[in-house]
Motif scaffolding. Structure first.
Motif, short mmCIF file in Angstrom:
data_model
loop_
_atom_site.label_atom_id
_atom_site.label_comp_id
_atom_site.label_asym_id
_atom_site.label_seq_id
_atom_site.Cartn_x
_atom_site.Cartn_y
_atom_site.Cartn_z
N SER A 241 45.01 -9.17 28.97
CA SER A 241 44.40 -8.74 30.29
C SER A 241 42.71 -8.54 30.45
O SER A 241 42.89 -7.72 29.22
N LEU A 242 41.66 -9.10 30.22
CA LEU A 242 40.03 -9.22 30.68
C LEU A 242 39.91 -7.27 30.90
O LEU A 242 39.66 -6.88 30.09
N GLU A 243 40.66 -7.13 32.15
CA GLU A 243 40.24 -5.93 32.51
C GLU A 243 41.30 -4.78 31.55
O GLU A 243 40.64 -3.87 31.35
N GLU A 244 42.07 -4.74 31.00
CA GLU A 244 42.65 -4.18 30.26
C GLU A 244 41.56 -4.26 28.85
O GLU A 244 41.95 -2.52 28.50
N ALA A 286 47.97 -2.41 35.46
CA ALA A 286 46.12 -1.84 35.15
C ALA A 286 44.93 -2.59 35.61
O ALA A 286 44.64 -2.60 36.25
N ILE A 287 44.22 -1.45 35.95
CA ILE A 287 42.57 -1.20 36.31
C ILE A 287 42.13 -2.31 37.48
O ILE A 287 41.58 -1.99 38.27
N VAL A 288 43.26 -3.22 38.37
CA VAL A 288 43.00 -4.00 39.31
C VAL A 288 43.67 -3.60 40.88
O VAL A 288 43.94 -4.40 41.30
N VAL A 290 46.18 -2.35 43.53
CA VAL A 290 46.20 -1.57 44.77
C VAL A 290 46.36 -0.36 44.29
O VAL A 290 45.86 0.69 44.99
N ASN A 291 47.33 -0.13 43.54
CA ASN A 291 48.09 1.27 43.19
C ASN A 291 46.95 1.92 41.80
O ASN A 291 47.33 3.32 40.96
N ALA A 292 46.33 1.08 41.12
CA ALA A 292 46.16 1.49 40.17
C ALA A 292 45.08 3.18 40.18
O ALA A 292 45.26 3.90 39.01
N PHE A 293 44.51 3.15 41.76
CA PHE A 293 43.67 4.41 41.77
C PHE A 293 44.16 4.98 43.15
O PHE A 293 43.71 5.39 43.37
N SER A 294 45.46 5.45 43.29
CA SER A 294 46.62 5.56 44.22
C SER A 294 47.35 6.32 44.17
O SER A 294 47.51 6.20 42.85
N HIS A 295 47.42 7.98 44.97
CA HIS A 295 48.51 8.38 44.54
C HIS A 295 48.95 9.56 45.40
O HIS A 295 48.41 9.61 46.99
#
Length: 399
Positions: A241-244, A286-288, A290-295
């Motif tokens: 994965s590029l973003e990873e 990871a990174i992209v 929808v839950n990557a920055f959800s808590h």
């Protein structure tokens, strides 16, 4: 120590498109290529021109539309393939032919019904022929992950001698463990004559979920280029994965590595590729994802509200996301509920929050997630109870 730049070779439009059901037309390919150029990738593998007239045209159009990255076209170690790739690349500002052949015992015996000596000869001839069309020739040793290191070194020495500028060491089947793949790269760096003249590249598949880890191990042992795709799409279980890999390099400054990727465009690029290919990104990606920055856990939400770094090592803004998300569920606590109400313009004192929280839990136990409209309904219910309680005690207050 001076930081070393790792080149990003994006193969979303070639290996990434090989996913069943993921067919891109020329217009979509050009659109993605322009986004990859804006993102800052060093190389765009635009396609496999001999595979179809449509792919040939797509490579041509990308060459006409892109000016900064190297445009690369894939071919087998067959003269006709190489010639078609060379012709498709004629309008590229910077062109590269990516040719090669399988080098593992499995490929030599069962795919080609050949011998190691004949494979080395084919490798040599393919690079020689590709040099007639472009100066920049990348050679791939397919299934290098399962190839004997001594034989792989002989193949590499041969193609360097005949003009290869980049050598790709693919873990085609996702077979290797990170330590094993890293040792393979290190062995080549230390034992191949002329290896300092070329760029050594990783190309790892994700069959065992190790593509990114293997690519990282490769660059930590001397590889200078990573071949990867947006969202990690690709054959079978996908590619690195590029973003990873980009964010691992960015977040770990002690590695003394960097890329030219404009990370704030990562989320936008991920969405575009998902939209065009129809390949949805898994929620926990990871990174992209929808839950990557959800808590949604109360403990995590409380920490994030107090200081983002307690549970996030990446600032979401760094990858093009406005902010972290506090998702209200039955696992959420009072801090998260107060935070979300504040976002809606309501400031609750302790007594009010206790009252609203008890109503919230009854809703949350019946639903997966509580949305803003339901928060307002809960507040209305609390107001109804407030009036009754005010009549009895006069102590409940909603501000």
């Amino acid at each position: 120590m001076e930081k070393k730049r790792i080149q990003i070779f994006d193969t979303t439009l070639r290996d990434g498109e090989q996913v069943p059901g993921c067919k891109l037309n020329t217009k979509e390919k050009v659109r993605i290529a322009k986004q990859l150029e804006a993102l800052g990738v060093d190389v765009i593998e635009a396609g496999f021109p001999t595979s179809s007239p449509g792919d040939y045209k797509s490579v041509q159009e990308i060459c006409k539309s892109i000016s900064k990255p190297i445009i690369c076209a894939l071919s087998r170690a067959i003269e006709k393939d190489i010639e078609i790739a060379g012709n498709a690349l004629k309008d590229a500002k910077m062109a590269r032919i990516h040719t090669g052949i399988g080098t593992s015992d499995c490929h030599i015996r069962y795919k080609f019904n050949s011998t190691p000596e004949k494979i080395i000869e084919k490798a040599k001839l393919s690079v020689q022929y590709a040099k007639k069309f472009v100066e920049d020739v990348e050679f791939y040793a397919e299934d290098a992950g399962r190839t004997n290191n001594e034989f792989l070194a002989k193949v590499c020495e041969t193609v360097i001698k005949y003009g290869a500028t980049v050598i790709n060491i693919p873990d085609t089947t996702g077979y290797c463990l990170p330590e094993e793949y890293g040792r393979k790269i290190r062995f080549l760096k230390e034992n191949v004559k002329g290896i300092h003249k070329i760029i050594l590249s990783t190309h790892c598949h994700n069959d065992l979920g190790l593509a990114t880890a293997n690519s990282l191990s490769g660059i930590m042992n001397g590889a200078q280029q990573v071949e990867c795709t947006i969202n990690g799409i690709g054959e079978r279980a996908g590619n690195t994965s590029l973003e990873e890999i980009v964010m691992i390099i960015r977040q770990n400054s002690h590695l003394n590595l960097f890329t030219n990727i404009k990370t704030k465009l990562i989320s936008e690029t991920s969405y575009l590729v998902s939209e065009c290919t129809g390949m949805k990104v898994q929620a926990n990606k990871a990174i992209v994802g929808v839950n990557a920055f959800s808590h949604s856990s109360g403990i995590h939400q409380d920490g994030i509200i107090k200081k983002r770094e307690t549970y996030e090592i990446i600032n979401p803004e760094d990858v093009g996301i406005d902010q972290s998300s506090i998702i209200l569920t039955a696992r959420s606590g009072r801090a998260a509920l107060a935070y979300r109400y504040k976002k809606l313009g309501y400031s609750l004192n302790k007594n009010s929050l206790d009252l609203v929280y008890s109503i919230f839990l009854s809703y949350a136990d019946r639903k997966k997630e509580i949305a803003d409209k339901e928060l307002k309904i809960i507040l209305e219910k609390a107001n109804i109870k407030k009036k009754r309680m005010l009549h009895n005690s006069g102590r409940i207050n909603v501000v």
